[in-house]
Structures are given as C-alpha cells and as structure tokens.
Design an enzyme around this catalytic site. Sequence first.
Site, mmCIF file in Angstrom:
data_model
loop_
_atom_site.group_PDB
_atom_site.id
_atom_site.type_symbol
_atom_site.label_atom_id
_atom_site.label_comp_id
_atom_site.label_asym_id
_atom_site.label_seq_id
_atom_site.Cartn_x
_atom_site.Cartn_y
_atom_site.Cartn_z
ATOM 1 N N ASP A 95 0.853 -1.185 0.000
ATOM 2 C CA ASP A 95 0.000 0.000 0.000
ATOM 3 C C ASP A 95 0.894 1.241 0.000
ATOM 4 O O ASP A 95 1.800 1.357 0.830
ATOM 5 C CB ASP A 95 -0.897 -0.006 1.241
ATOM 6 C CG ASP A 95 -1.962 1.067 1.170
ATOM 7 O OD1 ASP A 95 -2.991 0.840 0.523
ATOM 8 O OD2 ASP A 95 -1.750 2.140 1.768
ATOM 9 N N ASN A 122 -2.274 12.729 -3.710
ATOM 10 C CA ASN A 122 -3.186 13.215 -4.753
ATOM 11 C C ASN A 122 -3.690 14.619 -4.449
ATOM 12 O O ASN A 122 -3.812 15.456 -5.352
ATOM 13 C CB ASN A 122 -4.367 12.241 -4.901
ATOM 14 C CG ASN A 122 -4.030 11.020 -5.737
ATOM 15 O OD1 ASN A 122 -3.252 11.104 -6.689
ATOM 16 N ND2 ASN A 122 -4.603 9.876 -5.391
ATOM 17 N N HIS A 148 -4.253 14.396 -9.247
ATOM 18 C CA HIS A 148 -4.457 12.995 -9.641
ATOM 19 C C HIS A 148 -3.587 12.548 -10.807
ATOM 20 O O HIS A 148 -3.145 11.400 -10.829
ATOM 21 C CB HIS A 148 -5.941 12.746 -9.926
ATOM 22 C CG HIS A 148 -6.769 12.690 -8.685
ATOM 23 N ND1 HIS A 148 -6.901 11.549 -7.926
ATOM 24 C CD2 HIS A 148 -7.497 13.652 -8.050
ATOM 25 C CE1 HIS A 148 -7.669 11.792 -6.888
ATOM 26 N NE2 HIS A 148 -8.051 13.075 -6.939
ATOM 27 N N ASP A 151 -1.387 9.243 -10.604
ATOM 28 C CA ASP A 151 -1.391 8.136 -11.572
ATOM 29 C C ASP A 151 0.034 7.793 -12.002
ATOM 30 O O ASP A 151 0.393 6.611 -12.128
ATOM 31 C CB ASP A 151 -2.223 8.512 -12.798
ATOM 32 C CG ASP A 151 -3.710 8.577 -12.502
ATOM 33 O OD1 ASP A 151 -4.118 8.101 -11.417
ATOM 34 O OD2 ASP A 151 -4.459 9.093 -13.348
ATOM 35 N N GLU A 211 -4.599 2.334 -4.418
ATOM 36 C CA GLU A 211 -3.134 2.348 -4.412
ATOM 37 C C GLU A 211 -2.564 1.056 -3.840
ATOM 38 O O GLU A 211 -1.400 0.993 -3.462
ATOM 39 C CB GLU A 211 -2.637 3.533 -3.579
ATOM 40 C CG GLU A 211 -2.905 3.452 -2.102
ATOM 41 C CD GLU A 211 -4.272 3.934 -1.668
ATOM 42 O OE1 GLU A 211 -4.439 4.230 -0.477
ATOM 43 O OE2 GLU A 211 -5.184 4.028 -2.528
#
Length: 304
Positions: free
Chosen positions: A174, A182, A187, A191, A218
């Site tokens: 994680d 983010n 975002h 990504d 994630e």
Amino acid sequence: MNGVEIQKVLVADDDAVNRDVLGELLKPEYTVLLAKNGAQTLERAARHLPDLILLDVMMPDMDGYEVLRRLRADPLTEHIAVIFISGLDRPEDEANGLKMGASDYITKPFNQTVVMARVALHLQVVRQRRMLERLANIDGLTELANRRRFDEVYELEWQRARRSGRPLSLALLDIDAFKQYNDRYGHPAGDRALRAVARLAAGAMRGPAELAARYGGEELVLLLPETGADEARQLVSQLREAVLGLMIPHEASSVAQVLTASVGGATLEPDSQEEAAALFEAADAELYRAKQAGRNRVVWRMAP
C-alpha cells in the site's frame, strides 16, 4: 527472439513409434512433451500446462475419454485444448469425443500434413483466446493484472499448493499517504506515481508463476508460489526499498519527504482444512500492523 511465445504440445500415446513420429513432426515448430499413459498425461498436463494435447483414445491403464474427463474436472487443466487421435473411425466414436469437450478428432493412420494443419489451427485459436483474456485481465492504469485476474490465479495456485504441499506466499503493498499525495500534487501525478510503483512490482516478479496485480486504489498484491517466508520477505523488502529509491517527492506525507510503501505478507502451507481466504486475510492483517507501526516497512508472518 522475436517475442513470440513458443507454444507447448503434449503428445500422449502408449505406442512409442507414434510418440516419436509425432514428436519429431512437431519439434521444429513447438515445445513438445511426451506421455506414455493416462496417469503420466494428467501429471504432465498439470505441471506444464501445455497449450494443446494430442491424446490417444486407446491406452491400457486409462483410456483417452477418462483422461479428458479428468482434465475437464480440474480447474488447472479444464481449458487445455485436446485433439483425440484414434484408430476408431466410427462416427459415433468421433461424436463421443467431441461431446466430451475434445477440440478435434484425427483417425489413424494419420496424415502428417493434416496433423500439422489441425494443430496449427487449434493453436491459433488458443493464441487468439488468450489475447482476449489478457485484455480483459489487465488494469488499464498500471498494466498489471487486475483484481479479477488475481482472484482467478490465486484460487488456482492455492489448489496447486494444497496438492504439492509447497508453501504459498502473498504480500499486500500500500502506498503510504496516497490520498494526501493526490491532494497535494493532483491525480495525474498520482497516476504517474502509481504506475512507477507498479513497474517496480512487475519487475520484481522472477518468473511466469509469480503475479503482481492491482487490487484496488493504491494497493498492489504480489502472489509468490513455492516461495518460503524468508525468500518472500527478502523480495518484498527489496521492492519497498526500490519504491523509496524512486525519490518521488511527497511533502504531504507524515512518513518521509518522498513516496514510501507499507507491505504486509504471509506464508502458508495450505491443507485440506483451510479456505483460500486464509492467506489473504493473514497478509491483510500484517499490512494493518505495518501501518500501525509507522508505515514504510515490511511486516511478515507464517500464517497459522
């Protein structure tokens, strides 16, 4: 190499001459495996997962129909294409094989040109089917396997581990404080960071049996068949360090000034009393412990 996978064909026939003739015929184009009876066919099919089996109907210990029935009953081998080869040339014999799930039926004495043409045809179908399956099983953002694919492979590897008695390891990774990442960087940046971590996870896999998948958000999952706890922990520890080594700035993190990851993992030797969920639940519990202990670490245990 041009990147085209060489397909595997298992030739199963109790007649040594037929095995040799078919083996020599197919070797220039394919990887060829040989089996001389039904039990050997089932064992090699489960171990090597060939793309196609050329299966003699009349074998002494277990006939081809029974072999096919057992192949179709096993989740590991149920999708393997099978072509029957037999001296039985009655229409009802051919119909029986096709009804049971055979892809084709070739009568003896066989014509080598016909055999090669039919093998090529069915292997092309296998390739096309796998291409479609891969597209359906890939996560669009990370290009790792998606959760659906992980669930399928996990069940297969769990059953395989139960039969073999070999350990199965699983890790959940994680990305720490990813929501804050983010929020701070946007975002699109999130990504890109997730894709970078996914590339590291994919690169850490040492062979086709190991799987890295995006489980959600994630969170990535790593499936490591036939891998003990010490070896698995070492692999994911190196992966955690590689994430740190990306040096992706993360000023909103309470863990470090760069992107980090927490990993929880577990190793289990499945037995008949356990459910497949046991290993995943153990790894998930260890991931929670890693987060509670401050993140940016690996916590591992042998599952009970």
